[in-house]
Design a protein around this motif. Structure first.
Motif, PDB file in Angstrom:
ATOM      1  N   MET A 132       0.585   5.356   9.097  1.00 22.73           N
ATOM      2  CA  MET A 132       0.974   4.691   7.857  1.00 22.73           C
ATOM      3  C   MET A 132       2.176   3.775   8.076  1.00 22.73           C
ATOM      4  SD  MET A 132       0.490   7.687   4.975  1.00 22.73           S
ATOM      5  CE  MET A 132      -1.144   8.145   4.376  1.00 22.73           C
ATOM      6  N   VAL A 133       3.200   4.295   8.735  1.00 23.88           N
ATOM      7  CA  VAL A 133       4.405   3.505   8.977  1.00 23.88           C
ATOM      8  C   VAL A 133       4.099   2.290   9.837  1.00 23.88           C
ATOM      9  CG1 VAL A 133       6.659   3.538  10.121  1.00 23.88           C
ATOM     10  CG2 VAL A 133       5.985   5.438   8.641  1.00 23.88           C
ATOM     11  N   ASN A 134       3.307   2.474  10.894  1.00 19.42           N
ATOM     12  CA  ASN A 134       2.935   1.358  11.762  1.00 19.42           C
ATOM     13  C   ASN A 134       2.077   0.324  11.043  1.00 19.42           C
ATOM     14  OD1 ASN A 134       4.312   2.405  13.972  1.00 19.42           O
ATOM     15  ND2 ASN A 134       2.536   3.548  14.715  1.00 19.42           N
ATOM     16  N   SER A 135       1.453   0.720   9.935  1.00 22.54           N
ATOM     17  CA  SER A 135       0.640  -0.201   9.138  1.00 22.54           C
ATOM     18  C   SER A 135       1.453  -0.860   8.027  1.00 22.54           C
ATOM     19  CB  SER A 135      -0.555   0.542   8.531  1.00 22.54           C
ATOM     20  OG  SER A 135      -1.379   1.106   9.536  1.00 22.54           O
ATOM     21  N   GLY A 136       2.756  -0.638   8.020  1.00 23.12           N
ATOM     22  CA  GLY A 136       3.621  -1.286   7.048  1.00 23.12           C
ATOM     23  C   GLY A 136       3.834  -0.523   5.764  1.00 23.12           C
ATOM     24  N   ILE A 137       3.312   0.699   5.675  1.00 26.93           N
ATOM     25  CA  ILE A 137       3.490   1.508   4.468  1.00 26.93           C
ATOM     26  C   ILE A 137       4.909   2.080   4.456  1.00 26.93           C
ATOM     27  CG2 ILE A 137       2.732   3.588   3.261  1.00 26.93           C
ATOM     28  CD1 ILE A 137      -0.081   3.052   4.333  1.00 26.93           C
ATOM     29  N   ASP A 150      -4.406   1.373  12.883  1.00 29.27           N
ATOM     30  CA  ASP A 150      -3.802   0.384  11.990  1.00 29.27           C
ATOM     31  C   ASP A 150      -4.700   0.272  10.763  1.00 29.27           C
ATOM     32  OD1 ASP A 150      -2.668  -1.728  10.676  1.00 29.27           O
ATOM     33  OD2 ASP A 150      -2.841  -3.153  12.337  1.00 29.27           O
ATOM     34  N   PHE A 151      -4.160   0.555   9.585  1.00 32.58           N
ATOM     35  CA  PHE A 151      -4.964   0.537   8.364  1.00 32.58           C
ATOM     36  C   PHE A 151      -5.145  -0.860   7.781  1.00 32.58           C
ATOM     37  CE2 PHE A 151      -3.234   4.936   8.291  1.00 32.58           C
ATOM     38  CZ  PHE A 151      -4.451   5.600   8.373  1.00 32.58           C
ATOM     39  N   THR A 152      -4.499  -1.866   8.380  1.00 31.49           N
ATOM     40  CA  THR A 152      -4.591  -3.218   7.826  1.00 31.49           C
ATOM     41  C   THR A 152      -6.022  -3.747   7.787  1.00 31.49           C
ATOM     42  OG1 THR A 152      -2.363  -3.655   8.691  1.00 31.49           O
ATOM     43  CG2 THR A 152      -3.647  -5.545   7.961  1.00 31.49           C
ATOM     44  N   PRO A 153      -6.828  -3.633   8.862  1.00 31.95           N
ATOM     45  CA  PRO A 153      -8.210  -4.117   8.780  1.00 31.95           C
ATOM     46  C   PRO A 153      -9.024  -3.407   7.704  1.00 31.95           C
ATOM     47  CG  PRO A 153      -7.575  -3.783  11.070  1.00 31.95           C
ATOM     48  CD  PRO A 153      -6.493  -3.178  10.230  1.00 31.95           C
ATOM     49  N   ALA A 154      -8.760  -2.110   7.493  1.00 33.67           N
ATOM     50  CA  ALA A 154      -9.477  -1.376   6.440  1.00 33.67           C
ATOM     51  C   ALA A 154      -9.088  -1.906   5.066  1.00 33.67           C
ATOM     52  CB  ALA A 154      -9.180   0.115   6.543  1.00 33.67           C
ATOM     53  N   LEU A 155      -7.806  -2.211   4.880  1.00 33.17           N
ATOM     54  CA  LEU A 155      -7.364  -2.785   3.606  1.00 33.17           C
ATOM     55  C   LEU A 155      -7.970  -4.162   3.402  1.00 33.17           C
ATOM     56  CD1 LEU A 155      -5.624  -2.692   1.067  1.00 33.17           C
ATOM     57  CD2 LEU A 155      -3.690  -3.525   2.437  1.00 33.17           C
ATOM     58  N   ASP A 156      -8.043  -4.953   4.470  1.00 30.23           N
ATOM     59  CA  ASP A 156      -8.682  -6.272   4.381  1.00 30.23           C
ATOM     60  C   ASP A 156     -10.137  -6.138   3.953  1.00 30.23           C
ATOM     61  OD1 ASP A 156      -6.350  -7.512   5.172  1.00 30.23           O
ATOM     62  OD2 ASP A 156      -6.931  -7.679   7.276  1.00 30.23           O
ATOM     63  N   MET A 166       0.835  -1.195   0.000  1.00 32.45           N
ATOM     64  CA  MET A 166       0.000   0.000   0.000  1.00 32.45           C
ATOM     65  C   MET A 166       0.876   1.253   0.000  1.00 32.45           C
ATOM     66  SD  MET A 166      -3.527   0.725   2.049  1.00 32.45           S
ATOM     67  CE  MET A 166      -2.899   0.481   3.708  1.00 32.45           C
ATOM     68  N   LEU A 167       0.473   2.209  -0.811  1.00 30.83           N
ATOM     69  CA  LEU A 167       1.136   3.494  -0.956  1.00 30.83           C
ATOM     70  C   LEU A 167       0.377   4.527  -0.130  1.00 30.83           C
ATOM     71  CD1 LEU A 167       3.363   4.906  -2.819  1.00 30.83           C
ATOM     72  CD2 LEU A 167       1.448   5.434  -4.342  1.00 30.83           C
ATOM     73  N   ASN A 205       0.519   4.661  22.738  1.00 29.09           N
ATOM     74  CA  ASN A 205       0.827   3.380  23.366  1.00 29.09           C
ATOM     75  C   ASN A 205       2.127   2.827  22.780  1.00 29.09           C
ATOM     76  OD1 ASN A 205       0.226   1.233  21.165  1.00 29.09           O
ATOM     77  ND2 ASN A 205      -1.638   2.506  21.157  1.00 29.09           N
ATOM     78  N   GLU A 206       2.739   1.908  23.486  1.00 27.94           N
ATOM     79  CA  GLU A 206       4.053   1.397  23.096  1.00 27.94           C
ATOM     80  C   GLU A 206       3.999   0.476  21.884  1.00 27.94           C
ATOM     81  OE1 GLU A 206       5.725  -1.574  25.830  1.00 27.94           O
ATOM     82  OE2 GLU A 206       3.829  -1.447  26.953  1.00 27.94           O
ATOM     83  N   PHE A 207       2.826  -0.067  21.576  1.00 28.28           N
ATOM     84  CA  PHE A 207       2.725  -1.014  20.471  1.00 28.28           C
ATOM     85  C   PHE A 207       2.610  -0.315  19.122  1.00 28.28           C
ATOM     86  CE2 PHE A 207       0.728  -2.883  24.273  1.00 28.28           C
ATOM     87  CZ  PHE A 207       1.642  -3.903  24.500  1.00 28.28           C
ATOM     88  N   GLN A 208       2.006   0.865  19.090  1.00 26.70           N
ATOM     89  CA  GLN A 208       1.886   1.655  17.870  1.00 26.70           C
ATOM     90  C   GLN A 208       2.300   3.090  18.204  1.00 26.70           C
ATOM     91  OE1 GLN A 208      -1.882  -0.769  15.851  1.00 26.70           O
ATOM     92  NE2 GLN A 208      -2.085   1.364  16.323  1.00 26.70           N
TER      93      GLN A 208
END
Length: 338
Positions: free
Chosen positions: A46-51, A127-133, A5-6, A226-229
């Motif tokens: 975005m970065v935390n979502s792997g972008i 986290d944008f991953t669930p939205a992409l899913d 994802m861009l 939070n420390e996770f994101q």
């Protein structure tokens, strides 16, 4: 899949209701929560979502504060040999899609399959991953992210379809991705993803003030940080804050490098702020390097950067209409209220 994802951040589209806060800077660069800028949240999300490739579209003359803050993207791990952080100043005034079209070679070279288009002033930790899913599983053309039933002004589509929307803009009349998403007669299949976490689109001074004050509630603070994101920002090296004898601080956020001699209650104090003896700061936001003299009273006030308040000054706004003092102002011997 997340790396396919861009990220696109449109810094050219923002409301005028931010008034003095955006008079001398891009809204993306407005200081927030003691040590951040508004754009930090969407970039970090975005970065935390792997972008790994983020394109920023500022106005034709990007603000110095925004460029200085983001730099090479190092603090967001975006200073890469491949992909990374890109700036594409927008020349066209004919809408978002025309501005994207000016730099279509960037999109044509991109290897990513999907694209996330966002505004620059939404505060969230998402986290944008669930939205992409959701977008992939529902096989729709264009997904709109919503919050409490309202648009979060974030959209996911495929890169080929984005180029199609851009190419067809003269036929459809669309100037923005939002137009394509909201048009009931749109030729594109639309779907939505409802985000149920803390999210606020900062469009007015009141939005900025209320969202900031809400972060003084532990529950809301923990939803955003939070420390996770983590939310990343430009690193500033400052000494610890000094609390001089006689100072008193309750339920406040105090950044590094401050000197506190007075009283601070339910307020947000940015870096390198000085607060003089017998001064009281309540329900207020004081941005970096501001100086407040002795025997002052500030209630429901937003001081922008580098403001100097003389001794004995009283400034009062309200929770509904906070009093904003513009960057670099010198205020002496006055009693003011909004």
């Amino acid at each position: 899949m997340k790396k396919s994802m861009l990220g696109i951040i449109d810094v050219t589209m923002y409301p005028e209701e931010l008034g003095q806060l955006s008079a001398h800077r891009s809204p993306a660069a407005i200081p927030f929560a003691g040590r951040y800028r508004l754009i930090d949240f969407i970039i970090s999300n975005m970065v935390n979502s792997g972008i790994q490739s983020v394109a920023i579209f500022p106005s034709s003359s990007p603000s110095r504060s925004l460029m200085d803050h983001l730099g090479s993207g190092k603090d967001w791990d975006l200073n890469r040999k491949r992909d990374g952080l890109f700036f594409f100043p927008a020349l066209s005034k004919d809408g978002q899609l025309s501005r994207l079209d000016e730099h279509r070679d960037y999109f044509e070279r991109s290897q990513q399959k999907y694209v996330l288009v966002s505004n620059c002033t939404t505060v969230a930790n998402m986290d944008f991953t669930p939205a992409l899913d959701r977008f992939i599983n529902q096989e729709c053309d264009l997904l709109e992210i919503t919050h409490k039933g309202k648009s979060a002004e974030m959209y996911i589509t495929s890169l080929p379809l984005l180029m199609e929307i851009i190419d067809n803009r003269h036929k459809t009349g669309y100037k923005t991705i939002k137009d394509a998403s909201e048009d009931e007669k749109s030729p594109y299949t639309r779907c939505k993803y409802e985000y149920d976490g803390l999210l606020k689109c900062i469009k007015t001074i009141n939005d900025y003030y209320q969202t900031s004050m809400n972060l003084l509630e532990k529950e809301k603070w923990s939803q955003l940080f939070n420390e996770f994101q983590p939310i990343f920002t430009k690193v500033k090296d400052e000494p610890p804050t000094k609390y001089i004898d006689g100072s008193h601080v309750t339920n406040s956020m105090i950044a590094n490098g401050c000197n506190i001699e007075g009283e601070v209650n339910h307020s947000i104090i940015f870096r390198a702020v000085y607060i003089g003896k017998e001064s009281t700061i309540q329900n207020s936001i004081v941005m970096q390097k501001s100086k407040i003299g002795h025997n002052c009273v500030l209630e429901h006030v937003i001081l922008d950067k580098d403001v100097v308040i003389g001794d004995g000054v009283v400034l009062r706004g309200t929770a509904e209409e906070p009093l904003v003092v513009k960057k670099g102002s010198v205020v002496e011997n006055v009693v003011a209220s909004s």
